[in-house]
Structures are given as C-alpha cells and as structure tokens.
Design an enzyme around this catalytic site. Structure first.
Site, PDB file in Angstrom:
ATOM      1  CB  SER A   1      -0.857  -0.041   1.279  1.00 38.30           C
ATOM      2  OG  SER A   1      -1.563   1.238   1.119  1.00 38.30           O
TER       3      SER A   1
ATOM      4  CG  HIS B   1      -4.028  -1.533  -1.653  1.00 34.15           C
ATOM      5  ND1 HIS B   1      -4.945  -2.068  -2.229  1.00 34.15           N
ATOM      6  CD2 HIS B   1      -4.338  -0.679  -0.661  1.00 34.15           C
ATOM      7  CE1 HIS B   1      -6.160  -1.919  -1.600  1.00 34.15           C
ATOM      8  NE2 HIS B   1      -5.639  -0.925  -0.519  1.00 34.15           N
TER       9      HIS B   1
ATOM     10  CG  ASP C   1      -4.920   2.630   0.533  1.00 33.22           C
ATOM     11  OD1 ASP C   1      -5.915   1.946   0.460  1.00 33.22           O
ATOM     12  OD2 ASP C   1      -4.072   2.267   0.969  1.00 33.22           O
TER      13      ASP C   1
ATOM     14  CG  HIS D   1      -9.083   0.491  -1.212  1.00 32.53           C
ATOM     15  ND1 HIS D   1      -8.689   0.198   0.144  1.00 32.53           N
ATOM     16  CD2 HIS D   1     -10.517   0.570  -1.147  1.00 32.53           C
ATOM     17  CE1 HIS D   1      -9.670   0.162   1.125  1.00 32.53           C
ATOM     18  NE2 HIS D   1     -10.787   0.354   0.265  1.00 32.53           N
TER      19      HIS D   1
ATOM     20  CG  MET E   1     -11.435   3.393   1.419  1.00 33.70           C
ATOM     21  SD  MET E   1      -9.725   3.464   2.297  1.00 33.70           S
ATOM     22  CE  MET E   1      -8.543   3.680   1.130  1.00 33.70           C
TER      23      MET E   1
ATOM     24  CG  MET F   1     -11.881  -2.402   4.292  1.00 38.96           C
ATOM     25  SD  MET F   1     -10.405  -2.023   3.653  1.00 38.96           S
ATOM     26  CE  MET F   1      -9.575  -1.186   5.024  1.00 38.96           C
TER      27      MET F   1
END
Ligand code: DX5
Ligand code: ZN
Length: 212
Positions: A6, A31, A33, A64, A66, A135
């Site tokens: 990440s 990854h 975020d 990802h 969010m 998660m």
C-alpha cells in the site's frame, strides 16, 4: 499469494524510487488508497498522483476507492492508469452500475466491505465482480491493528466464491500474521506500514517467506 504493497505508507518524496523497489523485490501489485475525507475521516490523494508514476511502473495498479459515490470518478481513475478499481459497497447505491462502468472502461472491478458489513451485502455482485476486498481495519489510516473477527468472513467468502476467485484482505497485516490470513482463504494481501518506512526489499521478501 499476490502481494499488494500500500502506497499510503510510502515516502511521497521518494515515490518513484520506492515503487520501483517494491517491484524489483518481487511484488506484482501496488495498492493505491484514495480517501475523500467523507467516506473516511482522512484525505489521501487523487488520480493525478498515481498517473505520474504509471509510466515508471509495470505493477498492477490496485486502486481502493474510499470515497462516497464512487460512480462520479470511476472514469478518471481508469484513465489515470488503474488496472483494478475497487469501491465500497457502503459508499454507493449504484453498485451494479459501478461494476458495469469499470468493465466498460476495460478494467477489473472489486467491491470492498468494512469490518462490520456482513458478506450478505455483496453476495448479489460476486459473480459480476472480479474481487472482494475484506477490510480488516476501519478504513482511513495505515498502521492499525488487524481485527481478528473478520477471519470468519474471509472463510465464508472463500467457500462461496470458489478457490480461484480474488479475495483481498487489507489492514494490519504483517509478516507475523500473513500466513493465518492466507489460511482463512485470502489470496491477495495488502500491506502498507509493514513494507514502507523500513527496508522495503527485505520486508517484501519476508512477506513471501512468511507466506510459505
Ligand atoms: C486503510 C487502507 C489500507 C492501509 C493499510 O484504510 O485501506 O490499505 O494502507 O495499511 P497497513 O498495512 O499499515 O494496515
Ligand atoms: Zn486499502
């Protein structure tokens, strides 16, 4: 095991070099975020940041989201170089449309669920989507502790999805607990603070060793 380090925990002043290092060390995914300060309390970065590293990396960009109402930005994230776009089931009322849109842009589609969201919330979409992201911390920050209660969810999902389906687990995973997460049925592992902010090459190799 697919390892997806990440970027959230990377040193952004050294982003290009650090991304190259995880790739050279043997990771195949990155990854990414994206946080909007509404769906989660924190802000991170948008598509323009990873667009800049796209040409310097052959990693599979695992984005990802969010963010609330992800349908608003899916096209931007696809154009910036995402390979997989994962949105939260809690963040949209248009899950099916999101999957279709992601696929129409030639990308893989993932659906993420928060620790307290039951797997029932995604059952209708498993066949259509390419991955479920479970998660294992409350989204928003790196460096949190793994929530053991999600293990049953991973096990159940593996039973439902079959052996080849992509099940990614995100949050609180280190070399010391990665094996137990894999044993529950995960096949994609996200790790941020356990890889960046230390010897990246050694940490990536330690993950692969610990996964055996
Ligand atoms: C948390 C993010 C994670 C985070 C993981 O909201 O979705 O991807 O970067 O960080 P660690 O591995 O430090 O828990
Ligand atoms: Zn994440």
């Amino acid at each position: 095991m697919i390892l997806s380090p990440s970027m959230l925990s990377a040193d952004f002043a050294e982003l290009k070099e650090q991304i190259k290092e995880v790739e050279k060390a043997g990771a195949s995914w990155l990854h990414i975020d994206v946080m909007d300060g509404i769906f989660v309390p924190n802000l991170s970065f948008g598509a323009c940041v990873y667009k800049c590293i796209r040409e310097h990396s052959n990693l599979f960009f695992d984005v990802h989201l969010m963010i609330t109402k992800p349908e608003r930005y899916i096209e931007d994230f696809a154009k910036a170089g995402a390979d997989m776009i994962t949105f939260h089931i809690e963040a949209t009322e248009k899950a099916e449309e999101c999957i279709d849109l992601i696929h129409s842009l030639g990308k893989k589609a993932g659906i993420a669920i928060n620790p307290e969201t039951p797997i029932d919330a995604v059952l209708d979409y498993i066949e259509k989507a390419d991955m479920i992201l479970v998660m294992s911390v409350h989204p928003g920050y790196g460096g949190q502790k793994y929530i053991d209660e999600v293990n049953d969810k991973i096990k159940n999902l593996r039973k439902i999805c079959g052996e080849d389906y992509l099940i990614e687990v995100d949050g609180g995973i280190k070399a010391s607990n990665v094996k137990s997460v894999l044993d529950c049925g995960a096949n994609v592992i996200v790790a941020g603070s356990a890889i960046f902010g230390k010897d990246i090459t050694a940490s990536v190799k330690e993950f692969f060793e610990s996964a055996k």
